[in-house]
Design an enzyme around this catalytic site. Structure first.
Site, PDB file in Angstrom:
ATOM      1  N   CYS A   1       0.821  -1.207   0.016  1.00  0.00           N
ATOM      2  CA  CYS A   1       0.134  -0.002  -0.031  1.00  0.00           C
ATOM      3  C   CYS A   1       0.777   1.218  -0.094  1.00  0.00           C
ATOM      4  CB  CYS A   1      -0.944   0.142   1.192  1.00  0.00           C
ATOM      5  SG  CYS A   1      -0.114   0.210   2.767  1.00  0.00           S
TER       6      CYS A   1
ATOM      7  N   CYS B   1       3.378   1.479   2.888  1.00  0.00           N
ATOM      8  CA  CYS B   1       4.229   0.577   2.626  1.00  0.00           C
ATOM      9  C   CYS B   1       5.311   1.138   1.762  1.00  0.00           C
ATOM     10  CB  CYS B   1       3.871  -0.675   2.298  1.00  0.00           C
ATOM     11  SG  CYS B   1       2.644  -1.331   3.346  1.00  0.00           S
TER      12      CYS B   1
END
Length: 86
Positions: free
Chosen positions: A10, A13
């Site tokens: 995501c 991240c």
């Protein structure tokens, strides 16, 4: 030194990965940074929420994006631990 970013890929991240890369570059150390997206592998660590940051197989932060100074400190602490084990 091995640094792992735990998460599904995501935006958080990716942001954590970039922060880790900046900290490594500023410290001028040799480190490998790996993204771990496989949930089975992520669950091998004591993590409840992603993203997670692992430095030398120790989970140092999870569930939030640490600041660059925090990531730098996590890396310095791991380097100190490495030195003491030698």
């Amino acid at each position: 030194m091995k640094i792992k970013i735990l998460g599904t890929g995501c935006a958080k991240c990716h942001q954590l990965e970039q922060t880790a890369r900046q900290a490594v570059k500023e410290l001028a150390i040799d480190a490998t940074i790996e993204e771990v997206k496989d949930m089975k592998k992520i669950m091998e660590y004591p993590i409840l929420t992603t993203p997670g940051l692992v430095v030398n197989e120790e989970l140092v932060c999870s569930g939030r994006i640490p600041t660059k100074s925090e990531v730098t400190q996590f890396i310095i602490n791991a380097l100190d631990k490495e030195e003491k084990q030698k």
